[in-house]
Design a protein around this motif. Structure first.
Motif, PDB file in Angstrom:
ATOM      1  N   LEU A 776       0.826  -1.206   0.000  1.00 12.16           N
ATOM      2  CA  LEU A 776       0.000   0.000   0.000  1.00 12.16           C
ATOM      3  C   LEU A 776       0.860   1.257   0.000  1.00 12.16           C
ATOM      4  CD1 LEU A 776      -2.907  -0.996   2.430  1.00 12.16           C
ATOM      5  CD2 LEU A 776      -2.896  -0.974  -0.065  1.00 12.16           C
ATOM      6  N   ASN A 777       1.954   1.233   0.760  1.00 14.50           N
ATOM      7  CA  ASN A 777       2.869   2.376   0.751  1.00 14.50           C
ATOM      8  C   ASN A 777       3.514   2.544  -0.618  1.00 14.50           C
ATOM      9  OD1 ASN A 777       3.278   3.863   3.427  1.00 14.50           O
ATOM     10  ND2 ASN A 777       3.201   1.731   4.084  1.00 14.50           N
ATOM     11  N   LEU A 778       3.856   1.418  -1.253  1.00 13.46           N
ATOM     12  CA  LEU A 778       4.398   1.498  -2.616  1.00 13.46           C
ATOM     13  C   LEU A 778       3.381   2.130  -3.560  1.00 13.46           C
ATOM     14  CD1 LEU A 778       6.305  -1.858  -3.301  1.00 13.46           C
ATOM     15  CD2 LEU A 778       7.227   0.449  -3.398  1.00 13.46           C
ATOM     16  N   ALA A 779       2.136   1.687  -3.440  1.00 12.04           N
ATOM     17  CA  ALA A 779       1.104   2.238  -4.318  1.00 12.04           C
ATOM     18  C   ALA A 779       0.973   3.746  -4.125  1.00 12.04           C
ATOM     19  CB  ALA A 779      -0.229   1.543  -4.030  1.00 12.04           C
ATOM     20  N   ARG A 780       0.998   4.200  -2.876  1.00 14.78           N
ATOM     21  CA  ARG A 780       0.876   5.632  -2.587  1.00 14.78           C
ATOM     22  C   ARG A 780       2.056   6.410  -3.192  1.00 14.78           C
ATOM     23  NH1 ARG A 780       0.550   5.367   2.555  1.00 14.78           N
ATOM     24  NH2 ARG A 780      -1.696   5.548   2.821  1.00 14.78           N
ATOM     25  N   GLU A 794       0.228  -2.776  -7.565  1.00 14.55           N
ATOM     26  CA  GLU A 794       0.324  -3.047  -6.126  1.00 14.55           C
ATOM     27  C   GLU A 794      -1.056  -3.233  -5.502  1.00 14.55           C
ATOM     28  OE1 GLU A 794       3.127  -3.740  -4.770  1.00 14.55           O
ATOM     29  OE2 GLU A 794       4.231  -3.202  -6.581  1.00 14.55           O
ATOM     30  N   VAL A 795      -2.001  -2.360  -5.813  1.00 10.63           N
ATOM     31  CA  VAL A 795      -3.332  -2.511  -5.213  1.00 10.63           C
ATOM     32  C   VAL A 795      -4.028  -3.761  -5.746  1.00 10.63           C
ATOM     33  CG1 VAL A 795      -3.651  -0.066  -4.700  1.00 10.63           C
ATOM     34  CG2 VAL A 795      -4.408  -0.949  -6.905  1.00 10.63           C
ATOM     35  N   GLU A 796      -3.745  -4.135  -6.996  1.00 12.04           N
ATOM     36  CA  GLU A 796      -4.325  -5.363  -7.534  1.00 12.04           C
ATOM     37  C   GLU A 796      -3.773  -6.573  -6.783  1.00 12.04           C
ATOM     38  OE1 GLU A 796      -5.249  -7.273 -11.891  1.00 12.04           O
ATOM     39  OE2 GLU A 796      -3.256  -6.456 -11.531  1.00 12.04           O
ATOM     40  N   LEU A 808      -6.862  -1.262   8.152  1.00  7.63           N
ATOM     41  CA  LEU A 808      -6.051  -1.519   6.968  1.00  7.63           C
ATOM     42  C   LEU A 808      -6.944  -1.662   5.737  1.00  7.63           C
ATOM     43  CD1 LEU A 808      -3.075  -1.853   6.272  1.00  7.63           C
ATOM     44  CD2 LEU A 808      -3.329  -4.307   6.596  1.00  7.63           C
ATOM     45  N   ALA A 809      -8.105  -2.296   5.933  1.00  9.20           N
ATOM     46  CA  ALA A 809      -9.046  -2.435   4.816  1.00  9.20           C
ATOM     47  C   ALA A 809      -9.523  -1.056   4.345  1.00  9.20           C
ATOM     48  CB  ALA A 809     -10.228  -3.294   5.246  1.00  9.20           C
ATOM     49  N   GLY A 810      -9.744  -0.148   5.300  1.00 11.17           N
ATOM     50  CA  GLY A 810     -10.146   1.211   4.937  1.00 11.17           C
ATOM     51  C   GLY A 810      -9.058   1.945   4.175  1.00 11.17           C
ATOM     52  N   LYS A 811      -7.801   1.744   4.625  1.00 10.71           N
ATOM     53  CA  LYS A 811      -6.673   2.380   3.938  1.00 10.71           C
ATOM     54  C   LYS A 811      -6.560   1.854   2.504  1.00 10.71           C
ATOM     55  CE  LYS A 811      -2.901   2.850   6.329  1.00 10.71           C
ATOM     56  NZ  LYS A 811      -1.616   2.545   7.003  1.00 10.71           N
ATOM     57  N   PHE A 812      -6.731   0.520   2.356  1.00  9.74           N
ATOM     58  CA  PHE A 812      -6.673  -0.082   1.023  1.00  9.74           C
ATOM     59  C   PHE A 812      -7.745   0.517   0.111  1.00  9.74           C
ATOM     60  CE2 PHE A 812      -8.781  -3.341  -1.623  1.00  9.74           C
ATOM     61  CZ  PHE A 812      -7.824  -3.435  -2.622  1.00  9.74           C
TER      62      PHE A 812
END
Length: 823
Positions: A776-780, A794-796, A808-812
């Motif tokens: 998730l940090n990479l995606a951001r 990354e999100v996929e 974490l689900a909310g962050k995703f």
């Protein structure tokens, strides 16, 4: 009831066709990887069968893996040679015989015509063609399951002593091939109680006696050889936990503490993990009880999550996907057109079979259909209790195939007599259930291929140092899934071990590492751990090779190999009662220690004390205390020496020095960590830091894992430089721990160094592809740099993972929405 001449003719044709198809499939795949290269369970069975064929009939320890199949395989090897291909021919014969037994049961339930149709489907069914070409229990289990079904129905219709003893005996034999076979017995007992309460206890007793006649001798063998009474195997607790824990998926789940999926290591590692958790050495049975307890604790405390898991298991049980925990049918689809182009799969027989069983129950009642339904429900229950696997649900397919035959027969019968409306209702009964079995999630779609098969075969070849072959198979795995992170890392290792450094660096670039040389650091760290593992096994030549791959100079590696080998010898000599030899070995270790180790001096002191030489014991104990003044074992030894030489005040003084702080040191550290973790989870980061500070004031060294704990807290309170310093100190010891680069990335973000943070998160993902926070940090970061495609990748990847933590689900979801908005 005897077979008519026509029945015999048709059944003979079907059986002959079944045998020809199986032998033809074997001829096609005889050179395929999954035949020539046994892996995981198949490798274990092959090696065990070789031992049995060589005369080792008793074995060692309590059975962990089911013993019947390796003993059958050992008999085949002893009679015909240890060529797996010959064993597979015999399995083809067993598979053809299973068709006959299935017919004999089915004709009494659904009639001759439907039974013949069911037998024909069984002859053609793709998994039944595939499994004889593997060294797995599936074909043997199917044969015993068909025989059990035949006797099962006979016992329901005529529950006399003889039929019950025979059924119990066959179920006992089946349990030695797979203990899950015993799941049928409670359902039979229930049926006895339902049909005749007065006779239920007696009938249940005869059934149990039949099983115990087979199983008690095995239990006695386990008691005599392994020291514990177990009727089958010792693996029930471990399997129950694998299917029921916070991270369980509904399929086989490999515990993170396992270093290998191979059965010969799994038992010991589960036992060791349980022993460490309880702080004492556990027996196999005690370890099994521990894992049962762990699973039940989770079930009781998380009932909603458990119910969700049960729903997932039920979905997988009925789904078309052939999830395997060894070798899957998908690799055979690539090799054999008899499997790859076969229209008879679970996607078809599951809905048609269930529809047929519903129709059978409606038209003929429980008295006829009850046996098939009880059998199906029993194996569905087994999947819900443990976990789902294509191989483990195979016995259930027997009744589904017969149900399919019945549905097809009734449909054609209605069409032949032009009963259009009944025919449409029958067809609808099968078709309406099709979506249940053929619903495909992304996870299922990703699993319906041979990716893991080629990966596991490549791993075995890598272990055998067949590097070029391993590289080819890793590449085949990656051709199916180019983003398979673990496959990329292992491919890099294969290139690295083959000396193809440029290719290994190219894999580093494919893995998303901006600095490709980071993959070499990871691989060198793995080699270093492997070197010490081989030293522990006494493989000194292998250890030297691993040290060399880790970048150690030959001289340094030789010194370390000598040092560890002397330590191993010293321990073995002491356990054998050779105190002087042990002492000499420990003394030879001293000049090889680049960093003074108080434990070596302590061991020498202890051995001198045992030999009645208190002066030398005191001399070496003092050296140990000079290195570590709070070394508890040495302090207690010194107290004994002081007491023996009438220096009681000195004895009391040294005990006072270590007892308050050191006697409970391990418990204190355990309590401190638990308190820190609790405060961290509550967001009370400064209190958590203060908690560890109290422990640190006692003068103990900070363990590397605690440096990671403290670094995380320092990040939370904004001390990013301090966090990086702690992580830098921990990294050389925990070089392959993904938490280190992940936290380094967070600290670098806090210091305004996004490029360095990006690289750190990439290293974390390379080490742990399922590290959700790192991805998730990479995606951001990718999103901030405008690399939307990279962010989407990354999100996929995260979307295929189960996120339990709601935050974490909310962050995703937030990051996913941001990525979609920019696509």
């Amino acid at each position: 009831m005897r077979l008519s001449r026509t029945e015999t003719l048709y059944l003979g044709i079907i059986t002959f066709a079944a045998l020809v198809l199986r032998l033809t499939h074997l001829a096609i795949v005889r050179s395929a990887d999954f035949v020539r290269q046994p892996i995981i369970d198949a490798a274990f069975y092959h090696a065990y069968a070789m031992q049995i064929a060589a005369g080792d009939l008793v074995g060692e320890g309590v059975f962990f893996m089911s013993p019947l199949y390796p003993y059958l395989l050992g008999l085949i090897y002893a009679l015909f040679g240890s060529d797996p291909g010959r064993a597979m021919v015999i399995q083809a014969l067993i598979g053809s015989g299973t068709v006959v037994i299935l017919y004999l049961w089915a004709r009494s339930v659904v009639g001759t015509t439907a039974a013949l149709v069911g037998a024909a489907i069984a002859a053609l069914y793709a998994p039944y063609l595939f499994y004889p070409s593997t060294l797995l229990t599936a074909t043997l289990i199917l044969g015993l399951a068909a025989l059990s079904l035949y006797l099962f129905d006979a016992a329901r219709q005529n529950p006399g002593r003889s039929s019950l003893l025979w059924l119990g005996g066959v179920l006992g034999i089946s349990a030695l091939a797979r203990p899950l076979a015993l799941i049928v017995m409670p359902f039979l007992w229930w049926e006895f109680f339902r049909s005749d309460r007065r006779q239920a206890a007696k009938r249940s007793g005869w059934l149990a006696i039949g099983a115990l006649i087979i199983l008690v001798p095995v239990g006695l063998r386990n008691l005599i050889v392994g020291g514990e009474f177990a009727l089958t195997t010792s693996s029930a607790g471990m399997n129950f936990y694998a299917g029921n824990n916070p991270d369980a998926t509904g399929l086989y789940w490999e515990a993170p503490f396992l270093t290998s999926a191979e059965p010969q290591f799994e038992d010991e590692e589960y036992r060791r993990e349980a022993s460490e958790a309880l702080g004492r050495e556990l027996t196999t049975r005690e370890a099994g009880r521990y894992w049962f307890g762990r699973a039940f604790d989770w079930i009781i405390n998380e009932p909603v999550a458990y119910l969700k898991l049960l729903g997932t298991k039920a979905f997988y049980f009925w789904n078309r996907a052939e999830f395997a925990n060894n070798i899957s049918i998908y690799i055979a689809e690539d090799e054999s057109p008899l499997v790859g182009m076969n229209p008879f799969g679970y996607y078809l027989i599951a809905p048609l079979g269930l529809g047929g069983l519903i129709l059978l129950l409606k038209r003929r009642g429980w008295a006829i259909a009850g046996g098939a339904w009880l059998w199906l429900i029993a194996y569905l229950t087994g999947g819900l209790v443990f976990f789902v696997s294509s191989e483990y649900r195979l016995p259930a397919t027997l009744v589904l195939i017969v149900g399919s035959g019945y549905l097809i027969t009734e449909l054609f019968g209605a069409l032949r007599t032009r009963q259009v409306e009944p025919a449409l209702r029958i067809a609808a009964l099968g078709l309406v259930l099709m979506p249940v079995s053929n619903f495909r999630t992304e996870f299922i779609a990703r699993g319906e291929n041979a990716r893991m098969d080629y990966f596991n075969i490549a791993n075995q070849m890598l272990a055998e140092e067949r590097l070029d072959e391993a590289i080819h198979r890793f590449n085949r795995s990656l051709a199916i899934d180019p983003y398979f992170s673990e496959g990329l890392l292992r491919l890099g290792e294969a290139y690295f071990r083959a000396g193809k450094i440029d290719s290994a660096l190219a894999v580093g670039r494919r893995s998303g590492l901006e600095n490709p040389e980071d993959i070499l650091k990871i691989l060198q760290g793995q080699s270093l751990r492997e070197a010490y593992a081989r030293l522990g096994q006494g493989d000194f030549g292998g250890a030297m090779k691993e040290f060399s791959l880790a970048g150690w100079a030959e001289g340094k590696a030789a010194v370390e190999t000598t040092r560890v080998s002397l330590l191993v010898f010293a321990k073995q000599a002491y356990e054998a009662g050779q105190v002087e030899a042990s002492l000499e070995a420990f003394k030879r270790v001293l000049p090889l220690d680049t960093l003074p180790d108080p434990s070596i001096h302590y061991n020498i002191a202890f051995l001198y004390w045992q030999m009645g030489n208190p002066d030398s014991a005191e001399s070496y104990a003092m050296r140990a205390l000079a290195i570590d003044s709070m070394n508890v074992p040495t302090a207690y030894l010194m107290a004994r020496i002081y007491n023996a030489t009438d220096r009681r005040e000195e004895s009391e003084r040294i005990l006072r020095r270590v007892t308050p702080d050191s006697e409970g040191r391990h418990q204190l550290l355990k309590d401190t960590r638990a308190r820190m973790d609790s405060l961290t989870a509550a967001g009370q980061w400064e209190k958590a830091l203060t908690t560890y500070g109290h422990y640190g004031m006692l003068g103990y060294d900070t363990e590397p894992e605690d440096k990671i704990r403290i670094a995380r807290l320092q990040i939370e309170v904004g001390n990013h430089d301090a966090a990086l310093r702690l992580l830098g100190e921990a990294e050389p010891v925990l070089i392959a721990d993904p938490k280190v680069p992940y936290l380094q990335g967070r600290a670098m973000l806090g210091l305004g160094r996004p490029d360095d943070a990006l690289e750190a998160f990439r290293r974390a993902v390379a080490l742990a592809p399922d590290h959700i926070e790192a991805r998730l940090n990479l995606a951001r970061l990718y999103l901030a740099k405008g690399s939307v495609d990279a962010a989407w990748k990354e999100v996929e990847a995260v979307s295929h993972m189960e996120i339990i933590d709601p935050k974490l689900a909310g962050k995703f979801q937030a990051i996913l929405d941001s990525v979609k908005a920019k696509m």
